[in-house]
Design an enzyme around this catalytic site. Structure first.
Site, PDB file in Angstrom:
ATOM      1  N   ASP A   7       5.299 118.957 143.482  1.00 13.48           N
ATOM      2  CA  ASP A   7       3.922 118.504 143.670  1.00 13.48           C
ATOM      3  C   ASP A   7       3.459 118.026 142.293  1.00 13.48           C
ATOM      4  OD1 ASP A   7       1.353 118.067 144.793  1.00 13.48           O
ATOM      5  OD2 ASP A   7       0.686 119.992 143.987  1.00 13.48           O
ATOM      6  N   GLU A  75       6.045 114.305 146.148  1.00 14.60           N
ATOM      7  CA  GLU A  75       4.932 113.742 146.901  1.00 14.60           C
ATOM      8  C   GLU A  75       4.433 112.462 146.243  1.00 14.60           C
ATOM      9  OE1 GLU A  75       1.576 115.886 149.409  1.00 14.60           O
ATOM     10  OE2 GLU A  75       1.204 116.057 147.258  1.00 14.60           O
ATOM     11  N   ASP A 148      -0.489 124.434 144.060  1.00 17.68           N
ATOM     12  CA  ASP A 148       0.505 123.447 143.650  1.00 17.68           C
ATOM     13  C   ASP A 148       1.915 123.906 144.029  1.00 17.68           C
ATOM     14  OD1 ASP A 148      -1.320 121.745 141.556  1.00 17.68           O
ATOM     15  OD2 ASP A 148      -1.707 123.896 141.417  1.00 17.68           O
TER      16      ASP A 148
END
Length: 165
Positions: A7, A75, A148
Site C-alpha cells: 500500500d 495499489e 496501511d
C-alpha cells in the site's frame, strides 16, 4: 506462490507477505493463505524527500531479499484532492517499482476498486470492512494496524484471487 502486497505511501507504506497454497479437498481445489509477515515502513516528515525515498527503497529491497516473493502486488494511486501529496506518494511508489525491477520481480497493479471488490464484494467498502475481511481471510487474531498494513495485505490477497482467473 509468495506475494508481496504494497500500500504505497511516503509517511507510512504498508507491506505484507502472504503465501497462496493450493489444497485438494473432496476433489474440489481451493486456496489457503499463510501469512509470512507484515509491517509498515515509516519515514519522518522532517527528513529530506530523497532520504525518505531511500529509506523506502532500502526497506523494500530488504523485504524482497528476505522473503523472496514471486510477485509484487501494488495499489494504483487514486487522489482527488491534494496534488502535492499525490506526487510525493507517486515518487515512493516509483522507488518500490524500481526495487522490484532490479530484483526481476514481476509486478501486478490493482485499483482501489478492484481491491475493495475482491476483498469485501463491495467497491465502496470502508477501511474497517477491509481490515475485518483481511483478519478473517488470513485467520488472524486481530486486524493488522495501522490501516496501511491491512490495505497491503488486501492488495496481496487481491492478486491471489485474480491470479486464479
Amino acid at each position: 506462490m509468495v506475494i508481496l502486497g504494497i500500500d504505497p505511501g511516503i509517511g507510512r507504506m504498508g507491506w505484507g507477505i502472504i503465501e497462496k497454497i493450493q489444497n485438494s479437498h473432496f476433489a474440489a481445489r481451493r486456496a489457503e493463505f499463510r501469512i509470512q509477515n507484515y509491517g509498515c515502513v515509516e519515514t519522518k516528515s522532517d527528513l529530506a524527500i530523497e532520504d525518505r525515498l531511500r529509506t523506502v527503497y532500502e526497506k523494500i529491497t530488504e523485504i524482497v531479499k528476505e522473503y523472496k516473493p514471486d510477485v509484487l502486488a501494488i495499489e494504483e494511486l487514486f487522489f482527488n484532492t491534494n496534488a502535492k501529496t499525490a506526487f510525493i506518494v507517486g515518487e515512493a511508489r516509483g522507488v518500490v517499482l524500481l526495487a522490484a525491477s532490479q530484483k526481476k520481480l514481476s509486478v501486478a497493479v490493482y485499483t482501489p476498486l478492484q481491491v475493495k471488490t475482491s476483498i469485501t464484494g463491495y467497491g465502496r467498502a470502508e477501511k474497517a470492512q477491509i481490515g475485518q475481511m483481511v483478519k478473517v481471510l488470513l485467520k488472524l487474531k486481530e486486524i493488522p494496524k495501522p490501516d496501511d498494513v491491512s490495505d497491503a495485505l488486501a492488495v496481496a490477497l487481491t492478486h491471489a484471487f485474480y491470479k486464479k482467473f
